[in-house]
Design a protein around this motif. Sequence first.
Motif, PDB file in Angstrom:
ATOM      1  N   ARG A  66       5.093  10.161  -3.430  1.00 47.95           N
ATOM      2  CA  ARG A  66       4.462   8.918  -3.001  1.00 47.95           C
ATOM      3  C   ARG A  66       5.351   8.213  -1.990  1.00 47.95           C
ATOM      4  O   ARG A  66       6.581   8.210  -2.134  1.00 47.95           O
ATOM      5  CB  ARG A  66       4.235   8.017  -4.216  1.00 47.95           C
ATOM      6  N   TYR A 115      -4.562   6.648  -1.747  1.00 51.63           N
ATOM      7  CA  TYR A 115      -3.920   5.387  -1.406  1.00 51.63           C
ATOM      8  C   TYR A 115      -3.999   4.439  -2.601  1.00 51.63           C
ATOM      9  O   TYR A 115      -5.053   4.283  -3.224  1.00 51.63           O
ATOM     10  CB  TYR A 115      -4.596   4.758  -0.190  1.00 51.63           C
ATOM     11  N   VAL A 126       3.477   2.698   2.531  1.00 53.55           N
ATOM     12  CA  VAL A 126       2.787   2.681   3.821  1.00 53.55           C
ATOM     13  C   VAL A 126       2.903   1.315   4.495  1.00 53.55           C
ATOM     14  O   VAL A 126       3.192   1.228   5.688  1.00 53.55           O
ATOM     15  CB  VAL A 126       1.307   3.035   3.636  1.00 53.55           C
ATOM     16  N   ASP A 179      -2.751  11.676   7.490  1.00 50.96           N
ATOM     17  CA  ASP A 179      -2.951  10.448   6.713  1.00 50.96           C
ATOM     18  C   ASP A 179      -3.737  10.723   5.426  1.00 50.96           C
ATOM     19  O   ASP A 179      -3.905   9.826   4.600  1.00 50.96           O
ATOM     20  CB  ASP A 179      -3.700   9.401   7.534  1.00 50.96           C
ATOM     21  N   TRP A 209       0.863  -1.179   0.000  1.00 54.14           N
ATOM     22  CA  TRP A 209       0.000   0.000   0.000  1.00 54.14           C
ATOM     23  C   TRP A 209       0.902   1.232   0.000  1.00 54.14           C
ATOM     24  O   TRP A 209       1.859   1.310   0.783  1.00 54.14           O
ATOM     25  CB  TRP A 209      -0.899   0.041   1.230  1.00 54.14           C
ATOM     26  N   ARG A 248       0.851   5.725  -0.590  1.00 56.82           N
ATOM     27  CA  ARG A 248      -0.029   6.896  -0.568  1.00 56.82           C
ATOM     28  C   ARG A 248       0.713   8.111  -1.106  1.00 56.82           C
ATOM     29  O   ARG A 248       1.932   8.188  -1.052  1.00 56.82           O
ATOM     30  CB  ARG A 248      -0.550   7.161   0.840  1.00 56.82           C
TER      31      ARG A 248
END
Length: 119
Positions: free
Chosen positions: A44, A93, A47, A89, A35, A37
């Motif tokens: 980028r 994603y 995660v 956050d 993953w 984000r």
Amino acid sequence: VQLQASGGGWVQAGGSLRLSCAGSGFNLDYYFIGWFRQAPGKEREGVSCISSSGDSTYYLDSVKGRFTISRDNAKNTVYLQMNSLKVEDTAVYYCAATMAGCYYGMDYWGKGTLVTVSS
């Protein structure tokens, strides 16, 4: 071969969301799934990642203890449970797949799902 990320949305800080990454046209069993984000104006970042067996998981330091990656090979899906969400956050994603390993480049990318965390 397609990956589809879903489950994004709007949530208040402290809330939770669960992202899903579904594979179509190929069997995710053999792939490491990551993953990633990307927040507005930022690069980028990775995660979390899970090995093909599910035995090994990796997390960005800032999400450790809050995010949990898991996989259900029967459903050909990988999940990212995100708890105690913070404003920082907020990002799009993406999920991605590779056979090589979590620390290698990803071969397949899905379209992103937007997560917005408000204060």
